[in-house]
Each structure stands twice: as structure tokens, then as C-alpha cells.
Design an enzyme around this catalytic site. Structure first.
Site, PDB file in Angstrom:
ATOM      1  N   LYS A  71      57.402   6.264  34.857  1.00  0.00           N
ATOM      2  CA  LYS A  71      57.155   7.705  35.055  1.00  0.00           C
ATOM      3  C   LYS A  71      57.508   8.490  33.783  1.00  0.00           C
ATOM      4  CE  LYS A  71      55.593   7.818  39.312  1.00  0.00           C
ATOM      5  NZ  LYS A  71      54.131   7.850  39.517  1.00  0.00           N
ATOM      6  N   TYR A  80      65.070   2.997  41.583  1.00  0.00           N
ATOM      7  CA  TYR A  80      63.731   3.370  41.100  1.00  0.00           C
ATOM      8  C   TYR A  80      63.385   2.582  39.824  1.00  0.00           C
ATOM      9  CZ  TYR A  80      59.648   6.432  41.033  1.00  0.00           C
ATOM     10  OH  TYR A  80      58.364   6.932  41.069  1.00  0.00           O
TER      11      TYR A  80
HETATM   12  P1  NAD Z   1      50.341   5.343  48.218  1.00  0.00           P
HETATM   13  O1  NAD Z   1      50.774   3.931  48.373  1.00  0.00           O
HETATM   14  O2  NAD Z   1      49.715   5.994  49.382  1.00  0.00           O
HETATM   15  O3  NAD Z   1      49.391   5.504  46.951  1.00  0.00           O
HETATM   16  C1  NAD Z   1      49.452   4.667  45.810  1.00  0.00           C
HETATM   17  C2  NAD Z   1      48.023   4.339  45.441  1.00  0.00           C
HETATM   18  O4  NAD Z   1      47.977   3.612  44.207  1.00  0.00           O
HETATM   19  C3  NAD Z   1      47.327   3.481  46.507  1.00  0.00           C
HETATM   20  O5  NAD Z   1      46.148   4.095  46.949  1.00  0.00           O
HETATM   21  C4  NAD Z   1      47.016   2.202  45.746  1.00  0.00           C
HETATM   22  O6  NAD Z   1      45.826   1.566  46.199  1.00  0.00           O
HETATM   23  C5  NAD Z   1      46.858   2.746  44.332  1.00  0.00           C
HETATM   24  N1  NAD Z   1      46.847   1.667  43.332  1.00  0.00           N
HETATM   25  C6  NAD Z   1      47.827   0.753  43.075  1.00  0.00           C
HETATM   26  N2  NAD Z   1      47.384  -0.128  42.145  1.00  0.00           N
HETATM   27  C7  NAD Z   1      46.119   0.256  41.807  1.00  0.00           C
HETATM   28  C8  NAD Z   1      45.137  -0.261  40.924  1.00  0.00           C
HETATM   29  N3  NAD Z   1      45.350  -1.362  40.178  1.00  0.00           N
HETATM   30  N4  NAD Z   1      43.947   0.394  40.828  1.00  0.00           N
HETATM   31  C9  NAD Z   1      43.693   1.503  41.566  1.00  0.00           C
HETATM   32  N5  NAD Z   1      44.582   2.034  42.434  1.00  0.00           N
HETATM   33  C10 NAD Z   1      45.768   1.394  42.552  1.00  0.00           C
HETATM   34  O7  NAD Z   1      51.683   6.128  47.790  1.00  0.00           O
HETATM   35  P2  NAD Z   1      51.965   7.601  47.248  1.00  0.00           P
HETATM   36  O8  NAD Z   1      53.417   7.792  47.434  1.00  0.00           O
HETATM   37  O9  NAD Z   1      51.006   8.558  47.833  1.00  0.00           O
HETATM   38  O10 NAD Z   1      51.713   7.442  45.679  1.00  0.00           O
HETATM   39  C11 NAD Z   1      50.825   8.259  44.928  1.00  0.00           C
HETATM   40  C12 NAD Z   1      51.495   8.667  43.629  1.00  0.00           C
HETATM   41  O11 NAD Z   1      52.559   9.578  43.931  1.00  0.00           O
HETATM   42  C13 NAD Z   1      52.145   7.545  42.840  1.00  0.00           C
HETATM   43  O12 NAD Z   1      51.942   7.767  41.453  1.00  0.00           O
HETATM   44  C14 NAD Z   1      53.601   7.697  43.181  1.00  0.00           C
HETATM   45  O13 NAD Z   1      54.451   7.129  42.192  1.00  0.00           O
HETATM   46  C15 NAD Z   1      53.694   9.195  43.195  1.00  0.00           C
HETATM   47  N6  NAD Z   1      54.893   9.761  43.813  1.00  0.00           N
HETATM   48  C16 NAD Z   1      55.241   9.397  45.070  1.00  0.00           C
HETATM   49  C17 NAD Z   1      56.375   9.937  45.648  1.00  0.00           C
HETATM   50  C18 NAD Z   1      56.791   9.549  47.044  1.00  0.00           C
HETATM   51  O14 NAD Z   1      57.952   9.747  47.403  1.00  0.00           O
HETATM   52  N7  NAD Z   1      55.914   9.028  47.866  1.00  0.00           N
HETATM   53  C19 NAD Z   1      57.157  10.855  44.935  1.00  0.00           C
HETATM   54  C20 NAD Z   1      56.770  11.214  43.636  1.00  0.00           C
HETATM   55  C21 NAD Z   1      55.636  10.650  43.087  1.00  0.00           C
END
Ligand code: NAD
Length: 258
Positions: free
Chosen positions: A165, A158
Site C-alpha cells: 500500500k 497487515y
Molecule cells: P474484495 O476481495 O472484495 O476485492 C478484491 C478484488 O481484487 C477481488 O475482486 C479480486 O478478484 C481482485 N483481484 C485479486 N487479484 C487479482 C488479479 N490478479 N487480477 C484482477 N483482480 C484481482 O475485497 P475489498 O476489501 O473490497 O478490496 C478492494 C480494495 O480495497 C483492495 O485494494 C483492498 O486492499 C482495499 N481496502 C480494503 C479495506 C478493507 O478493510 N476491506 C480497507 C482499505 C482498503
């Protein structure tokens, strides 16, 4: 106390496709009666977001492009939202990015540029967005971001995103203190691993999921719907006394030692 979100408007930032956690949040808020405002990173995401929103059973959503690496784009987006809807009642920040090559191997090899990029998109953006969004939260509001255990503890691969984070968690707390006097709450959901496009970029993601299945108290990975329902709680009056908090929606994995 009002459990319904009817008559309220919420901004959801970061729906990329149907697997996005942001989409789980959007569905929960919609089911509770909320009107949704979607923002997406660039034109590539406009059609997928509009197509998903078209599957909702009310047709009252709005759509804006907003690349969070640009202050001007953020300011302009919220100016446009203000002109179109006036007041908003909450915002879900579901945005993160790091270079794929820095999400495997050792953190030690993180580049200066990759470190700054991950911080900018994944952590600083929350502060920049909150600054613009607060002006639209004239009736109070709730801002929510998505974090991960890798910001509190070392999770293999990570790496640079874990450090981002940690920064996001602190940003959330400082914002909670600044915005509380305006009746705006700021919280984070620490989601367990969910298979999304972003998650696939993390090296050996399958091993992280397997660990949850085998060792978390609930012995199963969480779903975006489970995260969505906690987001609903944080956006509703039920959570009116909660700010600056990280709620783990991770099948309880964070409580485990070895
Ligand atoms: P995802 O890829 O579906 O979503 C990530 C989003 O970030 C996308 O829509 C992307 O377009 C957007 N993004 C990236 N760069 C950008 C920019 N410059 N301007 C505007 N938008 C931008 O994946 P996800 O897993 O749904 O991620 C959403 C959040 O959840 C993130 O912060 C991720 O770190 C967090 N998260 C995810 C998990 C997991 O296991 N999937 C666990 C904990 C936290």
C-alpha cells in the site's frame, strides 16, 4: 458545474461479491447516472458480477475479464473497452492480493516471492492499468485506487500488504504528476476496515474493527456505501481541483494518537 454522471462511463475493477468495496463504488456511480464497465479477475467471478449488475435499475453495464498480472490482458481489455464504448471518464482500481500466510505474525518473515506478488497485483497494476486507460480518457478523467492506513503506519498482521500500500500510494502520486497534463486526475481513498473476502485474510481482523468502534472519532466502522459516495465525489466535477491526494474514509481513525 455538473454533479450528475449521466452520459459518462466508468470502469470498476475488482467486484468479487456484494461485500466488495468496488460494489459500493459501482452503486454510488450508478445512482449518479453513470454507465458502468466491470472487469473481473477470472471466469469464476463473471457470474457473480453479472448477477450483481442485474440488480441495478438500468441494464447498460459491460463486462470484461482482466487478470492484472498480465500486461497483455490489461492491454487487450482496454482495447476491447475502447472498441465497445470509445471514451471512458474514470476508473476505480479496487484490486489487491497477498498470500494469506504473510498476513499474520511478523513482517520479518515475508518471502521474496510473496513480497513481489503483493507488489505486482496491489501496486504495479495501477500503473499498468493507468497506461492503457489514459488513451480512452480523451475528455479528461479520474482514476481512483483503494489504500489503507497500514501503508502509512504499522498495523499488526497487515505486513506485506502494508508495504504494497505504501508503494501504491507513491505510484498514485507519480501517476498524478504524469497524467495531469492530459486532464486526468489520480487519487486514493484510504478506507477504514470493512469486512470483505480480502479483509478476512488479514490476521485478527476483528480486533482492527473493534479498535475503530472504540477509538475512532465517529466510533463506528465505515461502510462500502460511504466509500462509494467519496468515490462519486472523486469521479465528479466537484473534485476537479484534487489530484495526487489520499482521502481517508475511516471514521477519522487516522488522526488519533495514543
Ligand atoms: P474484495 O476481495 O472484495 O476485492 C478484491 C478484488 O481484487 C477481488 O475482486 C479480486 O478478484 C481482485 N483481484 C485479486 N487479484 C487479482 C488479479 N490478479 N487480477 C484482477 N483482480 C484481482 O475485497 P475489498 O476489501 O473490497 O478490496 C478492494 C480494495 O480495497 C483492495 O485494494 C483492498 O486492499 C482495499 N481496502 C480494503 C479495506 C478493507 O478493510 N476491506 C480497507 C482499505 C482498503
Amino acid at each position: 458545474m455538473n454533479f450528475s454522471l449521466e452520459g459518462r462511463t466508468y470502469v470498476v475493477m475488482g467486484v468479487a461479491n456484494k461485500r466488495s468495496i468496488a460494489w459500493g463504488i459501482a452503486q454510488s456511480l450508478h445512482n449518479a447516472g453513470a454507465r458502468l464497465v466491470f472487469t473481473y479477475a477470472n471466469e469464476r467471478f463473471e457470474k457473480p458480477v453479472r448477477d450483481l449488475a442485474a440488480t441495478l435499475d438500468r441494464d447498460d453495464s459491460l463486462f470484461y475479464e482482466c487478470d492484472v498480472t498480465s500486461d497483455e490482458a490489461i492491454e487487450q481489455t482496454f482495447e476491447n473497452i475502447k472498441n465497445d464504448v470509445g471514451v471512458i471518464h474514470g476508473l476505480a482500481h479496487c484490486i489487491a492480493f497477498a498470500k494469506r500466510e504473510e498476513l499474520s505474525g511478523e513482517f520479518l518473515n515475508t518471502s521474496r516471492e510473496g513480497f513481489a506478488l503483493a507488489q505486482d497485483i496491489s501496486a504495479f497494476s495501477l500503473a499498468a492499468i493507468a497506461r492503457s486507460a489514459k488513451d480512452l480518457m480523451t475528455e479528461g478523467g479520474s482514476i481512483l485506487t483503494l489504500t489503507y492506513l497500514g501503508g502509512e503506519r504499522v498495523v499488526e498482521n497487515y505486513n506485506v500488504m502494508g508495504v504494497a500500500k505504501a508503494s501504491l500510494d507513491a505510484t498514485m502520486r507519480y501517476l498524478a504528476n504524469d497524467l495531469g497534463k492530459y486532464g486526468v486526475r489520480v487519487n486514493a481513498i484510504s478506507a477504514g476496515p470493512i469486512r470483505t473476502v480480502s479483509a478476512k485474510g488479514v490476521g485478527d481482523f476483528n480486533a482492527i474493527l473493534k479498535e475503530i468502534e472504540e477509538r475512532s472519532p465517529l466510533r463506528k466502522p465505515v461502510t462500502k456505501e460511504e466509500v462509494g459516495d467519496t468515490a462519486y465525489f472523486l469521479m465528479s466535477d466537484l473534485s476537479r481541483g484534487v489530484t495526487g491526494e489520499i482521502i481517508h474514509v475511516d471514521s477519522g481513525y487516522n488522526i488519533m494518537g495514543y
